[in-house]
Design a protein around this motif. Structure first.
Motif, PDB file in Angstrom:
ATOM      1  N   SER A 339       0.835  -1.204   0.000  1.00  0.00           N
ATOM      2  CA  SER A 339       0.000   0.000   0.000  1.00  0.00           C
ATOM      3  C   SER A 339       0.865   1.247   0.000  1.00  0.00           C
ATOM      4  N   ASP A 340       1.950   1.221   0.731  1.00  0.00           N
ATOM      5  CA  ASP A 340       2.812   2.401   0.802  1.00  0.00           C
ATOM      6  C   ASP A 340       3.544   2.634  -0.511  1.00  0.00           C
ATOM      7  N   VAL A 341       4.024   1.564  -1.132  1.00  0.00           N
ATOM      8  CA  VAL A 341       4.760   1.717  -2.395  1.00  0.00           C
ATOM      9  C   VAL A 341       3.859   2.267  -3.499  1.00  0.00           C
ATOM     10  N   ILE A 342       2.632   1.768  -3.595  1.00  0.00           N
ATOM     11  CA  ILE A 342       1.743   2.163  -4.692  1.00  0.00           C
ATOM     12  C   ILE A 342       1.033   3.481  -4.402  1.00  0.00           C
ATOM     13  N   TYR A 343       0.634   3.703  -3.150  1.00  0.00           N
ATOM     14  CA  TYR A 343      -0.233   4.833  -2.829  1.00  0.00           C
ATOM     15  C   TYR A 343       0.382   5.822  -1.831  1.00  0.00           C
ATOM     16  N   GLY A 344       0.896   5.325  -0.707  1.00  0.00           N
ATOM     17  CA  GLY A 344       1.241   6.214   0.399  1.00  0.00           C
ATOM     18  C   GLY A 344       2.502   7.019   0.223  1.00  0.00           C
ATOM     19  N   ARG A 345       3.558   6.409  -0.272  1.00  0.00           N
ATOM     20  CA  ARG A 345       4.845   7.091  -0.371  1.00  0.00           C
ATOM     21  C   ARG A 345       4.761   8.345  -1.215  1.00  0.00           C
ATOM     22  N   ASP A 346       4.023   8.276  -2.310  1.00  0.00           N
ATOM     23  CA  ASP A 346       3.945   9.438  -3.192  1.00  0.00           C
ATOM     24  C   ASP A 346       3.034  10.528  -2.645  1.00  0.00           C
ATOM     25  N   VAL A 347       2.143  10.183  -1.709  1.00  0.00           N
ATOM     26  CA  VAL A 347       1.394  11.235  -1.013  1.00  0.00           C
ATOM     27  C   VAL A 347       2.362  12.146  -0.277  1.00  0.00           C
ATOM     28  N   ARG A 348       3.312  11.552   0.431  1.00  0.00           N
ATOM     29  CA  ARG A 348       4.296  12.352   1.178  1.00  0.00           C
ATOM     30  C   ARG A 348       5.173  13.166   0.237  1.00  0.00           C
ATOM     31  N   ARG A 349       5.614  12.562  -0.862  1.00  0.00           N
ATOM     32  CA  ARG A 349       6.463  13.277  -1.809  1.00  0.00           C
ATOM     33  C   ARG A 349       5.710  14.419  -2.468  1.00  0.00           C
ATOM     34  N   PHE A 350       4.474  14.158  -2.873  1.00  0.00           N
ATOM     35  CA  PHE A 350       3.670  15.166  -3.550  1.00  0.00           C
ATOM     36  C   PHE A 350       3.425  16.351  -2.621  1.00  0.00           C
ATOM     37  N   THR A 351       3.075  16.051  -1.374  1.00  0.00           N
ATOM     38  CA  THR A 351       2.793  17.107  -0.409  1.00  0.00           C
ATOM     39  C   THR A 351       4.030  17.954  -0.147  1.00  0.00           C
ATOM     40  N   ALA A 352       5.167  17.310   0.073  1.00  0.00           N
ATOM     41  CA  ALA A 352       6.395  18.049   0.364  1.00  0.00           C
ATOM     42  C   ALA A 352       6.801  18.928  -0.809  1.00  0.00           C
ATOM     43  N   ARG A 353       6.742  18.407  -2.019  1.00  0.00           N
ATOM     44  CA  ARG A 353       7.113  19.190  -3.202  1.00  0.00           C
ATOM     45  C   ARG A 353       6.178  20.380  -3.382  1.00  0.00           C
ATOM     46  N   HIS A 354       4.882  20.148  -3.215  1.00  0.00           N
ATOM     47  CA  HIS A 354       3.891  21.205  -3.411  1.00  0.00           C
ATOM     48  C   HIS A 354       4.127  22.346  -2.422  1.00  0.00           C
ATOM     49  N   ARG A 355       4.367  22.007  -1.166  1.00  0.00           N
ATOM     50  CA  ARG A 355       4.615  23.041  -0.162  1.00  0.00           C
ATOM     51  C   ARG A 355       5.914  23.770  -0.422  1.00  0.00           C
TER      52      ARG A 355
END
Length: 440
Positions: A339-355
């Motif tokens: 779940s983290d590889v497909i969905y969760g990890r990129d949530v964190r990356r997307f959020t950090a980059r956006h901010r």
């Protein structure tokens, strides 16, 4: 504007007639674009005669998904049509002249190969009536007709280009239905969330929406697909505009098999392709998302146990999961890491980059399924809380009939969070047993 007697609207697209459905009104199956097979969409010209928007949008051609039938009640009466570029609008029945409500444009999931905007699980009656928003569901090309192509013999990303046209239609016409064209939120779940994220960086979408809600998007499968896509194109072979539809769907299955050796991305073989209109090259993705960050507020997240949805569909895993002793190990050793590889990890990356790029982003984690007994939040656990209602969900594998009162209780709060974000770009609800937030 809405005429209470005849239920007509007069947007720039031409006069449209709709239906009253209790506390909401609906304009169903409105064509927003037209396209020849394997060609880019073109805007629909204005209607010469009143358009009867009284029939749900057809679904794009698709193969039967046995695993979906195991999880959900089969949707009956669906019409299949290649010319599926349609959208449907649901608005409060008491919209007042001059009122401008938040607009929420829904993009359905289904791995870019199944689904449609008007299937019953996406009914927005409760969201619209409770939260006073205007809801737009979009249907677009899928699979081999919408998400293959090599950019030479056949354009890639045709389904994504359909979605761009739908947003242009909304921008031009939604005010006639009580919506605010300057307050549009694009949102979707699974492949629909993936599409919402990619619409942010699609050519021609600047100014078409202000916010994006990205739910359970498989962003971990979106990169490094070029070799797989090339193998699929080779396996499918030459396609022609006059190839019978059944033959095309057989070719689609061949493409799916050709993708299987490429690991996790092969689990969603049809999808967005970088370096083909309207998307930038893969090497430019971070730069592209950073460039739009100040202009688009983002709410993005996933469930704690997304991959758990697929466990009952794999015979050996289904057998193992029946053991109470083994089940926790299966969860921690397989479900949660995947779940983290497909969905969760990129949530964190997307959020950090956006901010970091000056944008406003809130991430969330769905931590509980839609049952009375606390369970992990598998893929699609958010949907019964947001859309569909009792008739679509109660008695399915997701929601036992006895648990529906719990879904009603938690769903009202969940819908309020989504609508408040569409109105203000902020999440103001306190954390509870359903969601946790990182507001940054």
């Amino acid at each position: 504007m809405l005429d209470a007697d005849s239920l007509t609207w007069d947007p720039p697209a031409g006069r449209i007639t709709g239906v009253v459905d209790g506390d909401v009104v609906r304009a169903l199956g409105i064509p927003y674009a037209r396209a020849v097979r394997f060609q880019r969409p073109e805007p629909m010209p204005p209607f010469d005669e009143p358009y009867p928007a009284t029939t749900p949008a057809p679904v794009a051609p698709q193969v039967q998904a046995t695993f979906v039938d195991q999880l959900l009640r089969p949707a009956e009466g669906l019409v299949v049509d290649e010319h599926c570029q349609r959208l449907s609008i649901t608005a409060p029945a008491d919209v007042q002249p001059g009122e401008r409500l938040p607009v929420m444009v829904w993009i359905h999931g289904g791995s870019y190969v199944i689904g449609g905007g008007d299937v019953p699980i996406y009914d927005a009656r409760e969201l619209v009536s409770e939260q006073r928003v205007v809801f737009v569901s979009v249907t677009f090309r899928l699979g081999i007709l919408g998400f293959l192509g090599d950019g030479e013999r056949m354009p890639a990303n045709l389904g994504l280009l359909d979605l761009v046209e739908s947003l242009r239609w909304v921008r031009t016409n939604i005010a006639a239905f009580g919506g605010d064209p300057d307050l549009v939120t694009v949102f979707g779940q699974s492949a629909g969330g993936d599409a919402a994220a990619h619409l942010m960086i699609s050519e021609g979408t600047a100014g078409l929406f202000r916010r994006a809600i990205i739910q359970s998007a498989p962003l971990g499968l979106s990169r490094g697909r070029a070799r797989m896509n090339a193998a699929m194109v080779r396996a499918v072979g030459n396609l022609h505009p006059d190839t019978p539809l059944d033959d095309l769907l057989e070719r689609q299955a061949i493409g799916t098999r050709a993708a299987a050796p490429y690991g996790l991305p092969g689990g969603m073989p049809y999808g967005t392709q970088y370096g083909h209109a309207p998307l930038p090259a893969e090497r430019s993705l971070d730069e592209a998302w950073s460039a739009v960050a100040p202009d688009v507020d983002v709410l993005i997240g996933s469930g704690s146990d997304e991959a758990g949805m697929y466990v009952p569909l794999v015979p050996v895993l289904r057998t193992v999961a029946r053991s109470r002793l083994v089940r926790p190990f299966l969860r921690w050793l397989l479900v949660r890491p995947l779940s983290d590889v497909i969905y969760g990890r990129d949530v964190r990356r997307f959020t950090a980059r956006h901010r970091a790029a000056g944008g406003r982003a809130t991430s969330y984690r769905l931590i509980r399924g839609v049952t009375t007994k606390p369970t992990g939040a598998v893929h699609m656990s958010d949907l019964p809380l947001l859309l569909g209602g009792r008739a679509a969900w109660a008695g399915s594998r997701f929601v036992p009939e006895r648990d529906w009162p719990e879904v009603e209780r938690r769903g009202r709060a969940f819908r309020a969070i989504w609508a408040e974000f569409a109105r203000t770009g902020r999440v103001t609800a306190a954390d509870d047993e359903t969601l946790t937030f990182d507001r940054g």
